[in-house]
Design a protein around this motif. Structure first.
Motif, PDB file in Angstrom:
ATOM      1  N   LEU A  15       1.561   7.634  -9.127  1.00  0.00           N
ATOM      2  CA  LEU A  15       2.597   7.938  -8.142  1.00  0.00           C
ATOM      3  C   LEU A  15       3.911   8.389  -8.773  1.00  0.00           C
ATOM      4  CD1 LEU A  15       2.083   4.820  -5.811  1.00  0.00           C
ATOM      5  CD2 LEU A  15       1.015   7.085  -5.620  1.00  0.00           C
ATOM      6  N   ALA A  16       3.998   8.331 -10.095  1.00  0.00           N
ATOM      7  CA  ALA A  16       5.277   8.542 -10.773  1.00  0.00           C
ATOM      8  C   ALA A  16       5.907   9.896 -10.478  1.00  0.00           C
ATOM      9  CB  ALA A  16       5.094   8.369 -12.282  1.00  0.00           C
ATOM     10  N   SER A  17       5.101  10.914 -10.295  1.00  0.00           N
ATOM     11  CA  SER A  17       5.657  12.254 -10.089  1.00  0.00           C
ATOM     12  C   SER A  17       5.723  12.649  -8.610  1.00  0.00           C
ATOM     13  CB  SER A  17       4.819  13.289 -10.846  1.00  0.00           C
ATOM     14  OG  SER A  17       3.480  13.275 -10.371  1.00  0.00           O
ATOM     15  N   GLU A  18       5.407  11.724  -7.741  1.00  0.00           N
ATOM     16  CA  GLU A  18       5.383  12.034  -6.312  1.00  0.00           C
ATOM     17  C   GLU A  18       6.787  12.010  -5.701  1.00  0.00           C
ATOM     18  OE1 GLU A  18       2.821  12.914  -4.449  1.00  0.00           O
ATOM     19  OE2 GLU A  18       1.339  12.757  -6.057  1.00  0.00           O
ATOM     20  N   GLN A  19       6.908  12.685  -4.561  1.00  0.00           N
ATOM     21  CA  GLN A  19       8.140  12.643  -3.774  1.00  0.00           C
ATOM     22  C   GLN A  19       8.047  11.458  -2.808  1.00  0.00           C
ATOM     23  OE1 GLN A  19      11.139  14.887  -3.458  1.00  0.00           O
ATOM     24  NE2 GLN A  19      11.585  12.877  -2.573  1.00  0.00           N
ATOM     25  N   PHE A  20       8.939  10.486  -2.978  1.00  0.00           N
ATOM     26  CA  PHE A  20       8.939   9.319  -2.092  1.00  0.00           C
ATOM     27  C   PHE A  20       9.897   9.550  -0.923  1.00  0.00           C
ATOM     28  CE2 PHE A  20       7.409   7.508  -6.051  1.00  0.00           C
ATOM     29  CZ  PHE A  20       6.462   6.582  -5.636  1.00  0.00           C
ATOM     30  N   LEU A  21       9.474   9.125   0.248  1.00  0.00           N
ATOM     31  CA  LEU A  21      10.309   9.180   1.443  1.00  0.00           C
ATOM     32  C   LEU A  21      10.613   7.754   1.891  1.00  0.00           C
ATOM     33  CD1 LEU A  21       8.293  11.828   3.526  1.00  0.00           C
ATOM     34  CD2 LEU A  21       9.969  12.239   1.706  1.00  0.00           C
ATOM     35  N   VAL A  22      11.860   7.449   2.144  1.00  0.00           N
ATOM     36  CA  VAL A  22      12.229   6.116   2.643  1.00  0.00           C
ATOM     37  C   VAL A  22      13.261   6.275   3.752  1.00  0.00           C
ATOM     38  CG1 VAL A  22      11.769   5.031   0.410  1.00  0.00           C
ATOM     39  CG2 VAL A  22      14.090   5.747   0.977  1.00  0.00           C
TER      40      VAL A  22
ATOM     41  N   GLN B 297      13.161   9.726 -13.734  1.00  0.00           N
ATOM     42  CA  GLN B 297      13.787   9.184 -12.529  1.00  0.00           C
ATOM     43  C   GLN B 297      12.941   9.528 -11.310  1.00  0.00           C
ATOM     44  OE1 GLN B 297      16.607   7.468 -12.665  1.00  0.00           O
ATOM     45  NE2 GLN B 297      17.188   7.278 -10.515  1.00  0.00           N
ATOM     46  N   PRO B 298      12.529   8.545 -10.532  1.00  0.00           N
ATOM     47  CA  PRO B 298      11.686   8.842  -9.365  1.00  0.00           C
ATOM     48  C   PRO B 298      12.418   9.708  -8.347  1.00  0.00           C
ATOM     49  CG  PRO B 298      12.470   6.576  -9.285  1.00  0.00           C
ATOM     50  CD  PRO B 298      12.846   7.111 -10.637  1.00  0.00           C
ATOM     51  N   ALA B 299      11.656  10.581  -7.701  1.00  0.00           N
ATOM     52  CA  ALA B 299      12.217  11.446  -6.666  1.00  0.00           C
ATOM     53  C   ALA B 299      12.142  10.704  -5.332  1.00  0.00           C
ATOM     54  CB  ALA B 299      11.440  12.756  -6.597  1.00  0.00           C
ATOM     55  N   ILE B 300      13.298  10.323  -4.812  1.00  0.00           N
ATOM     56  CA  ILE B 300      13.353   9.548  -3.570  1.00  0.00           C
ATOM     57  C   ILE B 300      14.301  10.238  -2.598  1.00  0.00           C
ATOM     58  CG2 ILE B 300      13.811   7.311  -2.515  1.00  0.00           C
ATOM     59  CD1 ILE B 300      13.483   6.037  -5.270  1.00  0.00           C
ATOM     60  N   GLN B 301      13.802  10.552  -1.421  1.00  0.00           N
ATOM     61  CA  GLN B 301      14.630  11.089  -0.353  1.00  0.00           C
ATOM     62  C   GLN B 301      14.772  10.046   0.746  1.00  0.00           C
ATOM     63  OE1 GLN B 301      12.480  15.011   0.249  1.00  0.00           O
ATOM     64  NE2 GLN B 301      14.598  15.667   0.597  1.00  0.00           N
ATOM     65  N   ARG B 302      15.996   9.888   1.238  1.00  0.00           N
ATOM     66  CA  ARG B 302      16.253   8.902   2.291  1.00  0.00           C
ATOM     67  C   ARG B 302      16.597   9.637   3.584  1.00  0.00           C
ATOM     68  NH1 ARG B 302      19.825   4.137  -0.409  1.00  0.00           N
ATOM     69  NH2 ARG B 302      18.985   3.031   1.383  1.00  0.00           N
TER      70      ARG B 302
ATOM     71  N   ASP C 132      -8.826  10.685  -1.445  1.00  0.00           N
ATOM     72  CA  ASP C 132     -10.231  10.252  -1.515  1.00  0.00           C
ATOM     73  C   ASP C 132     -10.442   9.080  -2.465  1.00  0.00           C
ATOM     74  OD1 ASP C 132     -11.031  12.182   0.298  1.00  0.00           O
ATOM     75  OD2 ASP C 132     -11.394  13.686  -1.264  1.00  0.00           O
ATOM     76  N   GLN C 133      -9.396   8.667  -3.172  1.00  0.00           N
ATOM     77  CA  GLN C 133      -9.553   7.563  -4.117  1.00  0.00           C
ATOM     78  C   GLN C 133      -9.540   6.223  -3.383  1.00  0.00           C
ATOM     79  OE1 GLN C 133      -7.242   9.745  -7.883  1.00  0.00           O
ATOM     80  NE2 GLN C 133      -6.944   7.571  -7.453  1.00  0.00           N
ATOM     81  N   SER C 134     -10.148   5.228  -4.036  1.00  0.00           N
ATOM     82  CA  SER C 134     -10.175   3.882  -3.437  1.00  0.00           C
ATOM     83  C   SER C 134      -8.892   3.114  -3.683  1.00  0.00           C
ATOM     84  CB  SER C 134     -11.356   3.081  -3.989  1.00  0.00           C
ATOM     85  OG  SER C 134     -11.259   2.968  -5.408  1.00  0.00           O
ATOM     86  N   GLY C 135      -8.116   3.580  -4.667  1.00  0.00           N
ATOM     87  CA  GLY C 135      -6.844   2.942  -4.979  1.00  0.00           C
ATOM     88  C   GLY C 135      -6.073   3.805  -5.963  1.00  0.00           C
ATOM     89  N   VAL C 136      -4.793   3.491  -6.156  1.00  0.00           N
ATOM     90  CA  VAL C 136      -3.956   4.256  -7.083  1.00  0.00           C
ATOM     91  C   VAL C 136      -3.158   3.284  -7.945  1.00  0.00           C
ATOM     92  CG1 VAL C 136      -3.745   6.272  -5.580  1.00  0.00           C
ATOM     93  CG2 VAL C 136      -2.093   4.395  -5.377  1.00  0.00           C
ATOM     94  N   THR C 137      -2.590   3.815  -9.014  1.00  0.00           N
ATOM     95  CA  THR C 137      -1.699   3.032  -9.876  1.00  0.00           C
ATOM     96  C   THR C 137      -0.290   3.604  -9.764  1.00  0.00           C
ATOM     97  OG1 THR C 137      -2.009   4.457 -11.801  1.00  0.00           O
ATOM     98  CG2 THR C 137      -3.595   2.648 -11.486  1.00  0.00           C
ATOM     99  N   TRP C 138       0.665   2.890 -10.294  1.00  0.00           N
ATOM    100  CA  TRP C 138       2.027   3.392 -10.293  1.00  0.00           C
ATOM    101  C   TRP C 138       2.141   4.668 -11.133  1.00  0.00           C
ATOM    102  CZ3 TRP C 138       5.732   2.644  -7.041  1.00  0.00           C
ATOM    103  CH2 TRP C 138       5.769   1.469  -6.278  1.00  0.00           C
ATOM    104  N   ALA C 139       1.338   4.777 -12.159  1.00  0.00           N
ATOM    105  CA  ALA C 139       1.340   6.003 -12.970  1.00  0.00           C
ATOM    106  C   ALA C 139       0.906   7.205 -12.134  1.00  0.00           C
ATOM    107  CB  ALA C 139       0.423   5.831 -14.182  1.00  0.00           C
TER     108      ALA C 139
ATOM    109  N   VAL D  33       0.855  -1.192   0.000  1.00  0.00           N
ATOM    110  CA  VAL D  33       0.000   0.000   0.000  1.00  0.00           C
ATOM    111  C   VAL D  33       0.887   1.235   0.000  1.00  0.00           C
ATOM    112  CG1 VAL D  33      -1.896  -1.163   1.197  1.00  0.00           C
ATOM    113  CG2 VAL D  33      -0.150   0.065   2.527  1.00  0.00           C
ATOM    114  N   VAL D  34       0.300   2.354  -0.422  1.00  0.00           N
ATOM    115  CA  VAL D  34       1.013   3.626  -0.373  1.00  0.00           C
ATOM    116  C   VAL D  34       0.422   4.452   0.754  1.00  0.00           C
ATOM    117  CG1 VAL D  34      -0.512   4.701  -2.093  1.00  0.00           C
ATOM    118  CG2 VAL D  34       1.759   5.660  -1.668  1.00  0.00           C
ATOM    119  N   ALA D  35       1.299   5.080   1.533  1.00  0.00           N
ATOM    120  CA  ALA D  35       0.875   5.961   2.617  1.00  0.00           C
ATOM    121  C   ALA D  35       0.976   7.399   2.130  1.00  0.00           C
ATOM    122  CB  ALA D  35       1.752   5.754   3.843  1.00  0.00           C
ATOM    123  N   ILE D  36      -0.140   8.120   2.202  1.00  0.00           N
ATOM    124  CA  ILE D  36      -0.156   9.520   1.765  1.00  0.00           C
ATOM    125  C   ILE D  36      -0.844  10.364   2.838  1.00  0.00           C
ATOM    126  CG2 ILE D  36      -0.199   8.889  -0.671  1.00  0.00           C
ATOM    127  CD1 ILE D  36      -3.154   9.546  -0.723  1.00  0.00           C
TER     128      ILE D  36
END
Length: 296
Positions: free
Chosen positions: A184-191, A214-219, A175-182, A164-167
């Motif tokens: 999420l493609a432009s989102e900022q990911f935190l890990v 290239q996905p935006a990923i911050q660690r 408000d959506q019931s689900g999402v696709t990888w598309a 699952v994705v946490a937002i």
């Protein structure tokens, strides 16, 4: 050992005949063994006369010490037997973290109820660090995210969870019931650097490679709770196993990723040289819980 047991019986009953009857052997056998022990020790343990038997002072001291030794030996034998069957001892476990109500949390809770004399030691670390500790014999088993094929370790899948994705609850997708990888493609990911962070990072790169920028990923070098607080504040999004929904975080919405092809696999990794019965019992219990969960 037989001579010692029969000597203790004579000391208890102060009678060769009663001791023999209690042990289910002949009186002559008891008498001969006690006499042989006295000769071997060079000590008179009993005074014998027509009225019966009584311990000498040396015999009294010997019997007290011998009885204590027999009790300790009996305890040692029982303890060793319990260890051999996995009912006593310790089990050292490496985990990425525990979530109340998750499969691993329930497994460990049931295990501690089933085997109360096993001391369970927990170490929280990344998969890489857990496997390193496994190789150094600092832990008995590591529960890690993913499937592993290591030349010097055994591994097997123990349970799975949907991804699952946490937002943030304020996010436009909340408000959506689900999402696709598309989506999420432009989102900022935190890990995280620790815990399951490395696997989450690699999974994001794998899913978004070649189709989008290239996905935006911050660690971050933070604990899981801090990372989720950052998600709630709108710093970005992150990925979790579905069990995280059993322990809700205020301000966060968990959404299924509808085009995620497979659930997240959680594996156990252990040394092929580990013959721990306690570990075998843990795996047996995991399999039993897995069967009951599937049939429910």
């Amino acid at each position: 050992m037989a001579s010692l047991v029969q000597t203790l019986a004579v000391a208890e009953y102060l009678s060769f005949s009663h001791a023999a009857k209690a042990l289910g052997v002949s009186q002559s056998c008891v008498s001969a063994r006690v006499k042989a022990l006295e000769e071997e020790l060079g000590i008179l343990l009993f005074e014998r006369n027509t009225r019966g038997v009584r311990l000498t002072e040396a015999g009294r001291l010997f019997v007290e010490r011998a009885a204590a030794g027999i009790d300790q030996l009996d305890h040692a034998v029982k303890t060793a037997g319990m260890a051999a069957s996995g009912e006593r001892g310790r089990l050292r476990i490496g985990v990425h973290g525990l979530i109340a109500g998750s499969f691993l949390n329930n497994l460990l809770a049931d295990y501690r109820k089933e085997y109360p004399y096993i001391v369970v030691e927990m170490v929280e670390a990344t998969a890489r660090d857990s496997i390193a500790q496994l190789r150094m014999n600092r832990i008995d088993v590591a529960f890690v995210v993913g499937v592993f094929d290591l030349p010097d370790c055994h591994s097997k899948s123990i349970w799975t969870e949907p991804l699952v994705v946490a937002i943030s609850a304020c996010h436009q997708l909340a408000d959506q019931s689900g999402v696709t990888w598309a989506d999420l493609a432009s989102e900022q990911f935190l890990v995280r650097h620790g815990g399951t962070g490395p696997q989450v990072h690699d999974h994001i790169v794998l899913r978004l490679a070649g189709r989008w920028l290239q996905p935006a990923i911050q660690r971050f070098e933070v604990e899981r709770g801090t990372l989720l607080s950052m998600v709630a504040q709108g710093f970005g999004i992150t990925l979790l196993g579905a069990a995280s929904g059993l322990f809700p975080t205020p301000g966060i919405v968990l959404l299924p990723i509808t085009d995620e092809p497979e659930p997240v696999v959680f594996s156990a990794v252990w040394s092929p040289h580990n013959r721990s019965a306690a570990l075998r019992n843990l795996f047996s219990l995991a399999a039993e819980i897995g069967r009951s969960t599937r049939s429910a």
